[in-house]
Motif scaffolding. Structure first.
Motif, PDB file in Angstrom:
ATOM      1  N   GLN A   1       5.220   4.838   2.111  1.00  0.00           N
ATOM      2  CA  GLN A   1       5.651   6.061   2.786  1.00  0.00           C
ATOM      3  C   GLN A   1       6.399   5.749   4.076  1.00  0.00           C
ATOM      4  OE1 GLN A   1       1.950   8.479   2.940  1.00  0.00           O
ATOM      5  NE2 GLN A   1       3.141   9.986   1.807  1.00  0.00           N
ATOM      6  N   ASP A   2       5.903   4.780   4.829  1.00  0.00           N
ATOM      7  CA  ASP A   2       6.561   4.407   6.082  1.00  0.00           C
ATOM      8  C   ASP A   2       7.992   3.953   5.834  1.00  0.00           C
ATOM      9  OD1 ASP A   2       4.343   4.991   7.590  1.00  0.00           O
ATOM     10  OD2 ASP A   2       3.628   2.919   7.691  1.00  0.00           O
ATOM     11  N   MET A   3       8.195   3.220   4.744  1.00  0.00           N
ATOM     12  CA  MET A   3       9.521   2.656   4.469  1.00  0.00           C
ATOM     13  C   MET A   3      10.453   3.661   3.809  1.00  0.00           C
ATOM     14  SD  MET A   3      10.604  -0.828   2.421  1.00  0.00           S
ATOM     15  CE  MET A   3      10.038  -1.882   3.749  1.00  0.00           C
ATOM     16  N   THR A   4       9.939   4.479   2.883  1.00  0.00           N
ATOM     17  CA  THR A   4      10.824   5.328   2.072  1.00  0.00           C
ATOM     18  C   THR A   4      10.659   6.822   2.323  1.00  0.00           C
ATOM     19  OG1 THR A   4       9.240   5.555   0.247  1.00  0.00           O
ATOM     20  CG2 THR A   4      10.693   3.614   0.216  1.00  0.00           C
ATOM     21  N   LYS A   5       9.567   7.218   2.995  1.00  0.00           N
ATOM     22  CA  LYS A   5       9.220   8.630   3.218  1.00  0.00           C
ATOM     23  C   LYS A   5       8.842   9.347   1.928  1.00  0.00           C
ATOM     24  CE  LYS A   5      10.163   7.472   7.257  1.00  0.00           C
ATOM     25  NZ  LYS A   5       9.021   6.956   8.051  1.00  0.00           N
ATOM     26  N   ILE A   6       8.501   8.582   0.896  1.00  0.00           N
ATOM     27  CA  ILE A   6       8.095   9.165  -0.376  1.00  0.00           C
ATOM     28  C   ILE A   6       6.830   9.992  -0.204  1.00  0.00           C
ATOM     29  CG2 ILE A   6       6.655   7.205  -1.110  1.00  0.00           C
ATOM     30  CD1 ILE A   6       7.894   7.600  -3.930  1.00  0.00           C
ATOM     31  N   GLY A   7       6.771  11.127  -0.872  1.00  0.00           N
ATOM     32  CA  GLY A   7       5.582  11.953  -0.860  1.00  0.00           C
ATOM     33  C   GLY A   7       5.329  12.704   0.432  1.00  0.00           C
ATOM     34  N   THR A   8       6.337  12.766   1.309  1.00  0.00           N
ATOM     35  CA  THR A   8       6.152  13.472   2.578  1.00  0.00           C
ATOM     36  C   THR A   8       6.615  14.921   2.500  1.00  0.00           C
ATOM     37  OG1 THR A   8       8.275  12.615   3.378  1.00  0.00           O
ATOM     38  CG2 THR A   8       6.305  11.374   3.977  1.00  0.00           C
ATOM     39  N   GLY A   9       7.052  15.332   1.307  1.00  0.00           N
ATOM     40  CA  GLY A   9       7.444  16.724   1.109  1.00  0.00           C
ATOM     41  C   GLY A   9       6.300  17.493   0.475  1.00  0.00           C
ATOM     42  N   CYS A  10       6.413  17.813  -0.804  1.00  0.00           N
ATOM     43  CA  CYS A  10       5.378  18.609  -1.480  1.00  0.00           C
ATOM     44  C   CYS A  10       4.174  17.769  -1.882  1.00  0.00           C
ATOM     45  CB  CYS A  10       5.961  19.304  -2.707  1.00  0.00           C
ATOM     46  SG  CYS A  10       6.381  18.180  -4.065  1.00  0.00           S
ATOM     47  N   GLY A  11       4.365  16.454  -2.022  1.00  0.00           N
ATOM     48  CA  GLY A  11       3.247  15.573  -2.338  1.00  0.00           C
ATOM     49  C   GLY A  11       2.898  15.454  -3.807  1.00  0.00           C
TER      50      GLY A  11
ATOM     51  N   SER B   1       0.840  -1.193   0.000  1.00  0.00           N
ATOM     52  CA  SER B   1       0.000   0.000   0.000  1.00  0.00           C
ATOM     53  C   SER B   1       0.875   1.242   0.000  1.00  0.00           C
ATOM     54  CB  SER B   1      -0.920   0.019   1.224  1.00  0.00           C
ATOM     55  OG  SER B   1      -0.174   0.246   2.408  1.00  0.00           O
ATOM     56  N   PHE B   2       0.278   2.368  -0.420  1.00  0.00           N
ATOM     57  CA  PHE B   2       1.046   3.606  -0.468  1.00  0.00           C
ATOM     58  C   PHE B   2       1.463   4.052   0.927  1.00  0.00           C
ATOM     59  CE2 PHE B   2       1.529   8.272  -0.973  1.00  0.00           C
ATOM     60  CZ  PHE B   2       2.545   8.250  -1.909  1.00  0.00           C
ATOM     61  N   SER B   3       0.610   3.826   1.918  1.00  0.00           N
ATOM     62  CA  SER B   3       0.973   4.214   3.286  1.00  0.00           C
ATOM     63  C   SER B   3       2.172   3.398   3.774  1.00  0.00           C
ATOM     64  CB  SER B   3      -0.208   4.035   4.239  1.00  0.00           C
ATOM     65  OG  SER B   3      -0.631   2.681   4.280  1.00  0.00           O
ATOM     66  N   GLU B   4       2.220   2.115   3.405  1.00  0.00           N
ATOM     67  CA  GLU B   4       3.381   1.285   3.765  1.00  0.00           C
ATOM     68  C   GLU B   4       4.633   1.770   3.036  1.00  0.00           C
ATOM     69  OE1 GLU B   4       1.251  -3.032   4.645  1.00  0.00           O
ATOM     70  OE2 GLU B   4       1.901  -2.543   2.601  1.00  0.00           O
TER      71      GLU B   4
END
Length: 200
Positions: free
Chosen positions: A170-180, A165-168
């Motif tokens: 993000q948890d692993m890579t921090k992708i999309g936690t900046g500007c999105g 999932s995308f939330s997983e």
């Protein structure tokens, strides 16, 4: 007075950062790596000097436009890598940095990925400048998230480790936690790798 939410070690490295490049002597360094995006508020540049006889890092300096977590993370990283071989330094992860710092608040963990990614870029820069292009590991990777410098290879690795999932992701890579801005593309890349490897 509000309570300081960081560990004493984070506070020390934020208040007294080590190895900041204060002079304009970039030409003295053998490898330079940059990561992050000033639009997202965090940008990191790492400079290294290398002993060509044994490919060990003899000096590591840095500059950043970032928060306390980014400053502390890169400060401690710059101490960790001195004396390491390039291979050893390349293998350092955000988890290693967090362990050395004694942790960060959950909403600031993504800042710890800037230093190690900039370091790997500096190592690749050194390889490129010294005829060792075969050692460059990120040459074929495509950046999906500019802010966190997450590549398609990072996403593939996450999928192979069980992310679905995308939330997983993000948890692993921090992708999309900046500007999105990368959300849609990142989800498509993730789905492609899930289909490729698992047919789901």
């Amino acid at each position: 007075m509000s309570k300081w939410t960081y560990s004493d070690k984070v506070k020390d490295h934020f208040m007294n950062p080590r190895n900041i490049l204060r002079e304009d002597n970039e030409a003295d360094f053998h490898g330079i790596g940059q990561t992050g995006n000033i639009k997202c508020g965090d940008e990191m540049i790492v400079y290294i000097k290398v002993d060509p006889a044994n490919l060990t890092i003899t000096e590591c300096k840095w500059r950043t436009y970032g928060c306390a977590s980014a400053i502390a993370s890169t400060s401690i990283l710059s101490e960790m890598v001195i004396g390491m071989t390039l291979d050893q330094a390349y293998a350092i992860t955000a988890k290693d940095i967090l362990k050395e710092l004694g942790g960060l608040p959950d909403n600031k963990v993504h800042c710890s990925v800037l230093g190690d990614k900039a370091l790997r870029a500096a190592i690749d820069d050194y390889y490129g400048k010294n005829g060792m292009e075969d050692r460059i590991k990120t040459q074929s990777a495509k950046i999906v998230c500019e802010c966190m410098q997450v590549t398609d290879e990072d996403i593939e690795h996450a999928v192979l480790e069980g992310v679905r999932s995308f939330s997983e992701l993000q948890d692993m890579t921090k992708i999309g936690t900046g500007c999105g801005e990368c959300h849609e593309n990142a989800q498509a890349v993730m789905s492609g790798y899930i289909q490729k490897h698992f047919g789901l």
